[in-house]
Design an enzyme around this catalytic site. Structure first.
Site, PDB file in Angstrom:
ATOM      1  N   LYS A   3     -14.150   0.311  -4.039  1.00  0.00           N
ATOM      2  CA  LYS A   3     -15.249   0.746  -3.167  1.00  0.00           C
ATOM      3  C   LYS A   3     -16.295   1.490  -3.978  1.00  0.00           C
ATOM      4  O   LYS A   3     -17.501   1.287  -3.798  1.00  0.00           O
ATOM      5  CB  LYS A   3     -14.725   1.665  -2.055  1.00  0.00           C
ATOM      6  CG  LYS A   3     -13.868   0.953  -1.031  1.00  0.00           C
ATOM      7  CD  LYS A   3     -13.496   1.914   0.092  1.00  0.00           C
ATOM      8  CE  LYS A   3     -12.379   1.350   0.937  1.00  0.00           C
ATOM      9  NZ  LYS A   3     -11.791   2.339   1.841  1.00  0.00           N
ATOM     10  N   GLU A  30       0.826  -1.205   0.000  1.00  0.00           N
ATOM     11  CA  GLU A  30       0.000   0.000   0.000  1.00  0.00           C
ATOM     12  C   GLU A  30       0.868   1.266   0.000  1.00  0.00           C
ATOM     13  O   GLU A  30       0.448   2.322  -0.449  1.00  0.00           O
ATOM     14  CB  GLU A  30      -0.900  -0.012   1.244  1.00  0.00           C
ATOM     15  CG  GLU A  30      -2.315   0.434   0.960  1.00  0.00           C
ATOM     16  CD  GLU A  30      -3.264   0.185   2.122  1.00  0.00           C
ATOM     17  OE1 GLU A  30      -4.369  -0.309   1.851  1.00  0.00           O
ATOM     18  OE2 GLU A  30      -2.925   0.485   3.279  1.00  0.00           O
ATOM     19  N   HIS A  63       7.266 -26.925  -1.307  1.00  0.00           N
ATOM     20  CA  HIS A  63       6.639 -28.052  -2.001  1.00  0.00           C
ATOM     21  C   HIS A  63       5.523 -27.581  -2.910  1.00  0.00           C
ATOM     22  O   HIS A  63       4.753 -28.394  -3.426  1.00  0.00           O
ATOM     23  CB  HIS A  63       6.137 -29.068  -0.966  1.00  0.00           C
ATOM     24  CG  HIS A  63       7.254 -29.641  -0.148  1.00  0.00           C
ATOM     25  ND1 HIS A  63       7.808 -30.892  -0.390  1.00  0.00           N
ATOM     26  CD2 HIS A  63       7.973 -29.107   0.876  1.00  0.00           C
ATOM     27  CE1 HIS A  63       8.794 -31.101   0.471  1.00  0.00           C
ATOM     28  NE2 HIS A  63       8.927 -30.037   1.252  1.00  0.00           N
TER      29      HIS A  63
HETATM   30  O1  PA5 Z   1      -3.734   1.362   5.736  1.00  0.00           O
HETATM   31  C1  PA5 Z   1      -4.858   1.794   5.548  1.00  0.00           C
HETATM   32  O2  PA5 Z   1      -5.104   2.989   5.607  1.00  0.00           O
HETATM   33  C2  PA5 Z   1      -6.009   0.863   5.246  1.00  0.00           C
HETATM   34  O3  PA5 Z   1      -5.627  -0.453   5.175  1.00  0.00           O
HETATM   35  C3  PA5 Z   1      -7.040   0.973   6.328  1.00  0.00           C
HETATM   36  O4  PA5 Z   1      -6.449   0.641   7.552  1.00  0.00           O
HETATM   37  C4  PA5 Z   1      -8.218   0.059   6.086  1.00  0.00           C
HETATM   38  O5  PA5 Z   1      -8.781   0.351   4.838  1.00  0.00           O
HETATM   39  C5  PA5 Z   1      -9.252   0.206   7.164  1.00  0.00           C
HETATM   40  O6  PA5 Z   1      -9.642   1.540   7.263  1.00  0.00           O
HETATM   41  P1  PA5 Z   1     -10.403   2.072   8.518  1.00  0.00           P
HETATM   42  O7  PA5 Z   1      -9.522   1.908   9.691  1.00  0.00           O
HETATM   43  O8  PA5 Z   1     -10.710   3.501   8.210  1.00  0.00           O
HETATM   44  O9  PA5 Z   1     -11.655   1.249   8.661  1.00  0.00           O
END
Ligand code: PA5
Length: 439
Positions: free
Chosen positions: A414, A279, A300
């Site tokens: 989303k 990310e 394996h």
């Molecule tokens: O790293 C990030 O920002 C995302 O992975 C969020 O943690 C994830 O989408 C969950 O978001 P939230 O904590 O707003 O529910």
């Protein structure tokens, strides 16, 4: 035994590290530390470990003690950065098979990290008739997956144990001011913890997001933070080595980094690491693809590809010094299985030879190898490892030239999902997607 994780990158760095890259890494570190780079409003994690004070520890420990006192299960609800860090540490430290904790504390379960109907059904089935608590974690307070899970388990808990028990045993961890979860927590009178504005989800494991579930699971959050502070204060050389090595390899066409462990309890640490790096770096059509394998299991299955497939990969091995327990391979008078040659050895000795043999084989097969050694899987060393990976990720992202602290790409699915679900406010997108699907 060393008292710190060690990053040994000599196999990868031989002939690879250039002065230009070291300079770039030093500049990236400076950018990070001075807060002058892209995403600099999300640097709260940088000095987070050393800033946690006694009051914060106590608040988390008291909240954990409340859940411990009344609950057989605690369901930690969250996804992505609001899930993986806690899950990784708890899995790393827990007994592999205990359905319940041996000390009688509650078992921590995780929900809200998928939309699996059967997964939720099975968990509801498991906790039905048992006293349970909920830690609901969402920075935005609006993420669909945890919101669905929370609605289900909140209703179940209120019906099963009554509203008072539920309010006492639901803890919300969210933004200080904004979001549906904050509003709900205020309305229902839940205990709350704040996810700081300047700490993004994937960098939040050392906030209450990770610390509360870890404390509820019975692990020592002070030792975890102590380890992180050690890396915050003395880990920069290792951070630079790792960031340089992986960027050098990327520039040589090694587009995939495989994090390999030989210790089953580290499986979810790799899942956390994949989110952190994927990310943070995967943007602007750039970035190393973070993958992971559990060895020897995956030797394996994926072993063939790694040894002989396309040469676009490098490997980072997480090597653990000491196991918690010793299991000796027994002698067998008949020796039909031919294993007497290792009789008397402990299982981990065999595993270590597998690890060394694998590393050498992969190097021979054209897979550069980085090595990170962890003296043992304890809270302290996990704290070191977490902070080390976080800081190296920030440095590495700046070397790559991206903003390591945003995640604009996560929104695309989303938007489509909301359009398809016909969520109010998405009417135009719904019409567009319907037309697209008709084509
Ligand atoms: O790293 C990030 O920002 C995302 O992975 C969020 O943690 C994830 O989408 C969950 O978001 P939230 O904590 O707003 O529910």
């Amino acid at each position: 035994m060393n008292d710190s994780i060690q990053v040994i990158s000599k196999f990868a760095l031989q002939g690879l590290e250039t002065q230009a890259l070291r300079d770039a890494a030093l500049a990236a570190k400076q950018t990070l530390e001075s807060g002058s780079g892209a995403g600099n409003d999300f640097l709260g994690w940088l000095h987070l470990p050393s800033s946690i004070d006694e009051q914060q520890f106590q608040a988390i420990e008291e909240s954990a003690a409340q859940l411990l006192s009344e609950c057989e299960y605690v369901i930690s609800i969250g996804i992505g950065g609001s899930y993986l860090g806690g899950k990784a540490v708890i899995e790393a430290l827990s007994n592999h098979f205990a359905a319940y904790r041996t000390d009688g504390g509650p078992k921590v379960l995780f929900a809200g990290s998928n939309i699996g109907e059967d997964y939720l059904y099975d968990m509801m089935d498991l906790v039905r008739g048992h006293k349970f608590g909920i830690i609901v974690i969402s920075k935005s307070g609006t993420t669909t997956e945890p919101a669905i899970a929370f609605r289900l388990f909140k209703e179940m808990l209120e019906q099963q144990e009554g509203k008072e028990f539920a309010s006492r045993n639901i803890v919300a961890i969210t933004d200080a001011r904004r979001g549906a979860l904050r509003r709900l927590a205020i309305e229902e009178g839940y205990a709350t913890f704040v996810i700081p504005d300047d700490v993004g989800g994937r960098f939040s494991v050392l906030t209450p997001v990770g610390l509360l579930p870890i404390a509820v699971a019975g692990f020592d959050i002070r030792a975890l933070i102590k380890g992180a502070v050690e890396m915050e204060q003395g880990g920069d050389e290792q951070v630079l080595d790792y960031a340089i090595a992986r960027n050098a390899l990327y520039q040589q066409g090694k587009k995939i980094e495989i994090l390999a462990n030989f210790t089953p309890r580290l499986h979810f640490l790799a899942e956390w690491w994949k989110q952190l790096y994927g990310e943070s770096e995967g943007k602007d059509h750039k970035g190393i693809f973070p993958a992971s394998v559990d060895f020897t299991t995956d030797l394996h299955s994926m072993g063939q590809w790694i040894q002989d497939g396309e040469r676009t990969i490098f490997e980072t091995v997480l090597s653990v010094g000491d196991q918690q327990h010793e299991v000796i391979i027994p002698n067998d008078d008949v020796d039909l299985d031919g294993l007497n040659y290792i009789a008397g050895k402990n299982v981990d000795y065999v595993n270590k030879m597998a690890e060394l043999g694998t590393r050498l084989a992969h190097i021979d097969g054209g897979v550069p190898n980085l090595l990170i050694t962890i003296p043992a899987v304890t809270e302290r060393y996990l704290g070191q490892l977490i902070y080390f990976f976080e800081k190296a990720c920030g440095v590495s992202g700046y070397i790559l030239g991206v903003n390591p602290f945003d995640q604009p790409g996560v929104e695309a699915y989303k938007k489509n999902m909301f359009a398809l679900l016909e969520k109010p406010g998405h009417e135009e997108a719904t019409a567009a997607i319907k037309a697209r699907l008709k084509q």
